[in-house]
Design a protein around this motif. Structure first.
Motif, PDB file in Angstrom:
ATOM      1  N   ASP A 107       0.826  -1.215   0.000  1.00 12.19           N
ATOM      2  CA  ASP A 107       0.000   0.000   0.000  1.00 12.19           C
ATOM      3  C   ASP A 107       0.857   1.260   0.000  1.00 12.19           C
ATOM      4  O   ASP A 107       0.602   2.194  -0.773  1.00 12.19           O
ATOM      5  CB  ASP A 107      -0.941   0.014   1.207  1.00 12.19           C
ATOM      6  CG  ASP A 107      -2.050  -1.025   1.104  1.00 12.19           C
ATOM      7  OD1 ASP A 107      -2.341  -1.461  -0.030  1.00 12.19           O
ATOM      8  OD2 ASP A 107      -2.609  -1.393   2.147  1.00 12.19           O
ATOM      9  N   ASP A 108       1.855   1.304   0.872  1.00 11.88           N
ATOM     10  CA  ASP A 108       2.719   2.493   0.936  1.00 11.88           C
ATOM     11  C   ASP A 108       3.525   2.661  -0.349  1.00 11.88           C
ATOM     12  O   ASP A 108       3.742   3.784  -0.797  1.00 11.88           O
ATOM     13  CB  ASP A 108       3.661   2.403   2.140  1.00 11.88           C
ATOM     14  CG  ASP A 108       2.937   2.611   3.459  1.00 11.88           C
ATOM     15  OD1 ASP A 108       2.150   3.562   3.551  1.00 11.88           O
ATOM     16  OD2 ASP A 108       3.145   1.809   4.383  1.00 11.88           O
ATOM     17  N   LEU A 109       3.951   1.568  -0.940  1.00  6.15           N
ATOM     18  CA  LEU A 109       4.701   1.650  -2.195  1.00  6.15           C
ATOM     19  C   LEU A 109       3.812   2.183  -3.315  1.00  6.15           C
ATOM     20  O   LEU A 109       4.243   3.034  -4.100  1.00  6.15           O
ATOM     21  CB  LEU A 109       5.273   0.279  -2.555  1.00  6.15           C
ATOM     22  CG  LEU A 109       6.142   0.208  -3.802  1.00  6.15           C
ATOM     23  CD1 LEU A 109       7.299   1.199  -3.740  1.00  6.15           C
ATOM     24  CD2 LEU A 109       6.668  -1.211  -3.986  1.00  6.15           C
ATOM     25  N   GLY A 110       2.577   1.723  -3.376  1.00  5.31           N
ATOM     26  CA  GLY A 110       1.640   2.239  -4.371  1.00  5.31           C
ATOM     27  C   GLY A 110       1.392   3.728  -4.201  1.00  5.31           C
ATOM     28  O   GLY A 110       1.371   4.481  -5.177  1.00  5.31           O
ATOM     29  N   ARG A 111       1.224   4.159  -2.952  1.00  6.69           N
ATOM     30  CA  ARG A 111       1.031   5.593  -2.682  1.00  6.69           C
ATOM     31  C   ARG A 111       2.266   6.396  -3.090  1.00  6.69           C
ATOM     32  O   ARG A 111       2.150   7.476  -3.679  1.00  6.69           O
ATOM     33  CB  ARG A 111       0.718   5.827  -1.207  1.00  6.69           C
ATOM     34  CG  ARG A 111      -0.741   5.698  -0.862  1.00  6.69           C
ATOM     35  CD  ARG A 111      -1.049   6.231   0.528  1.00  6.69           C
ATOM     36  NE  ARG A 111      -0.528   5.392   1.590  1.00  6.69           N
ATOM     37  CZ  ARG A 111      -1.080   4.267   2.018  1.00  6.69           C
ATOM     38  NH1 ARG A 111      -2.199   3.840   1.455  1.00  6.69           N
ATOM     39  NH2 ARG A 111      -0.551   3.567   2.992  1.00  6.69           N
ATOM     40  N   GLU A 112       3.439   5.884  -2.784  1.00 10.63           N
ATOM     41  CA  GLU A 112       4.674   6.587  -3.141  1.00 10.63           C
ATOM     42  C   GLU A 112       4.823   6.700  -4.655  1.00 10.63           C
ATOM     43  O   GLU A 112       5.195   7.754  -5.168  1.00 10.63           O
ATOM     44  CB  GLU A 112       5.893   5.867  -2.545  1.00 10.63           C
ATOM     45  CG  GLU A 112       7.220   6.516  -2.881  1.00 10.63           C
ATOM     46  CD  GLU A 112       7.404   7.910  -2.323  1.00 10.63           C
ATOM     47  OE1 GLU A 112       8.202   8.686  -2.906  1.00 10.63           O
ATOM     48  OE2 GLU A 112       6.766   8.276  -1.309  1.00 10.63           O
ATOM     49  N   GLN A 113       4.512   5.633  -5.368  1.00  6.10           N
ATOM     50  CA  GLN A 113       4.587   5.668  -6.834  1.00  6.10           C
ATOM     51  C   GLN A 113       3.599   6.699  -7.399  1.00  6.10           C
ATOM     52  O   GLN A 113       3.937   7.453  -8.298  1.00  6.10           O
ATOM     53  CB  GLN A 113       4.303   4.286  -7.425  1.00  6.10           C
ATOM     54  CG  GLN A 113       5.364   3.259  -7.108  1.00  6.10           C
ATOM     55  CD  GLN A 113       6.660   3.492  -7.853  1.00  6.10           C
ATOM     56  OE1 GLN A 113       7.421   4.389  -7.534  1.00  6.10           O
ATOM     57  NE2 GLN A 113       6.908   2.676  -8.840  1.00  6.10           N
ATOM     58  N   ASN A 114       2.377   6.729  -6.864  1.00  9.75           N
ATOM     59  CA  ASN A 114       1.389   7.714  -7.313  1.00  9.75           C
ATOM     60  C   ASN A 114       1.834   9.126  -6.992  1.00  9.75           C
ATOM     61  O   ASN A 114       1.662  10.044  -7.805  1.00  9.75           O
ATOM     62  CB  ASN A 114       0.026   7.434  -6.678  1.00  9.75           C
ATOM     63  CG  ASN A 114      -0.617   6.197  -7.246  1.00  9.75           C
ATOM     64  OD1 ASN A 114      -0.333   5.787  -8.365  1.00  9.75           O
ATOM     65  ND2 ASN A 114      -1.476   5.573  -6.466  1.00  9.75           N
ATOM     66  N   PHE A 115       2.398   9.334  -5.811  1.00  7.29           N
ATOM     67  CA  PHE A 115       2.903  10.647  -5.432  1.00  7.29           C
ATOM     68  C   PHE A 115       3.975  11.099  -6.413  1.00  7.29           C
ATOM     69  O   PHE A 115       3.988  12.251  -6.840  1.00  7.29           O
ATOM     70  CB  PHE A 115       3.464  10.609  -4.007  1.00  7.29           C
ATOM     71  CG  PHE A 115       4.149  11.872  -3.607  1.00  7.29           C
ATOM     72  CD1 PHE A 115       3.420  13.006  -3.269  1.00  7.29           C
ATOM     73  CD2 PHE A 115       5.541  11.943  -3.572  1.00  7.29           C
ATOM     74  CE1 PHE A 115       4.053  14.177  -2.916  1.00  7.29           C
ATOM     75  CE2 PHE A 115       6.176  13.123  -3.217  1.00  7.29           C
ATOM     76  CZ  PHE A 115       5.441  14.231  -2.884  1.00  7.29           C
ATOM     77  N   ARG A 116       4.866  10.206  -6.790  1.00  3.38           N
ATOM     78  CA  ARG A 116       5.943  10.559  -7.720  1.00  3.38           C
ATOM     79  C   ARG A 116       5.407  10.904  -9.100  1.00  3.38           C
ATOM     80  O   ARG A 116       5.949  11.783  -9.765  1.00  3.38           O
ATOM     81  CB  ARG A 116       6.962   9.429  -7.804  1.00  3.38           C
ATOM     82  CG  ARG A 116       7.775   9.314  -6.540  1.00  3.38           C
ATOM     83  CD  ARG A 116       8.762   8.201  -6.594  1.00  3.38           C
ATOM     84  NE  ARG A 116       9.449   8.114  -5.318  1.00  3.38           N
ATOM     85  CZ  ARG A 116      10.659   7.620  -5.167  1.00  3.38           C
ATOM     86  NH1 ARG A 116      11.317   7.163  -6.203  1.00  3.38           N
ATOM     87  NH2 ARG A 116      11.207   7.577  -3.976  1.00  3.38           N
TER      88      ARG A 116
END
Length: 127
Positions: A107-116
């Motif tokens: 979940d956190d990795l998906g959020r980080e990718q979207n943020f980027r």
């Protein structure tokens, strides 16, 4: 923080020609290095900081996979077998998949990718 565990994908190893096993050993060493580096970097972090570190690693692996992908037609044009380039490309793609399969991180990795994506200026609409 749980540790990241990466493995050599069976399909990648099986795609290699049966020679002296050097490519497989190189892949195992590369995976061990990536896993060790990631675990060292995330050892004393929370999940969102770990996601940032892993997102950086994913970007590097995507770049590596892309580089190997570009070698395939070039090798074929020169009449050489692209099997090793294909295997390394597939290895990096599989490792990225394994990182996304880490339940505590997904979940956190998906959020980080979207943020980027948004941070880089890519917008879903210009309205």
């Amino acid at each position: 923080m749980p540790e990241i565990e990466l493995g050599v994908p069976k399909g990648v190893v099986e795609s290699l020609p049966e020679e002296d096993g050097t490519a497989e050993q190189d892949m195992r060493r590369a995976i061990a290095g990536i896993q060790s580096r990631l675990n060292d970097e995330i050892a004393d972090t929370d999940a969102s900081e770990a996601a940032e570190v892993v997102a950086d690693a994913v970007e590097r692996m995507e770049a590596q996979a892309s580089t190997y992908h570009e070698f395939v037609p070039e090798l074929r044009a020169w009449g050489q077998s692209p099997i090793y380039a294909i295997a390394w490309r597939n290895l990096y793609v599989e490792l990225i998949g394994q990182l996304y399969e880490q339940e505590w991180l997904a979940d956190d990795l998906g959020r980080e990718q979207n943020f980027r994506l948004v941070e880089d200026g890519i917008r879903l609409s210009d309205l």
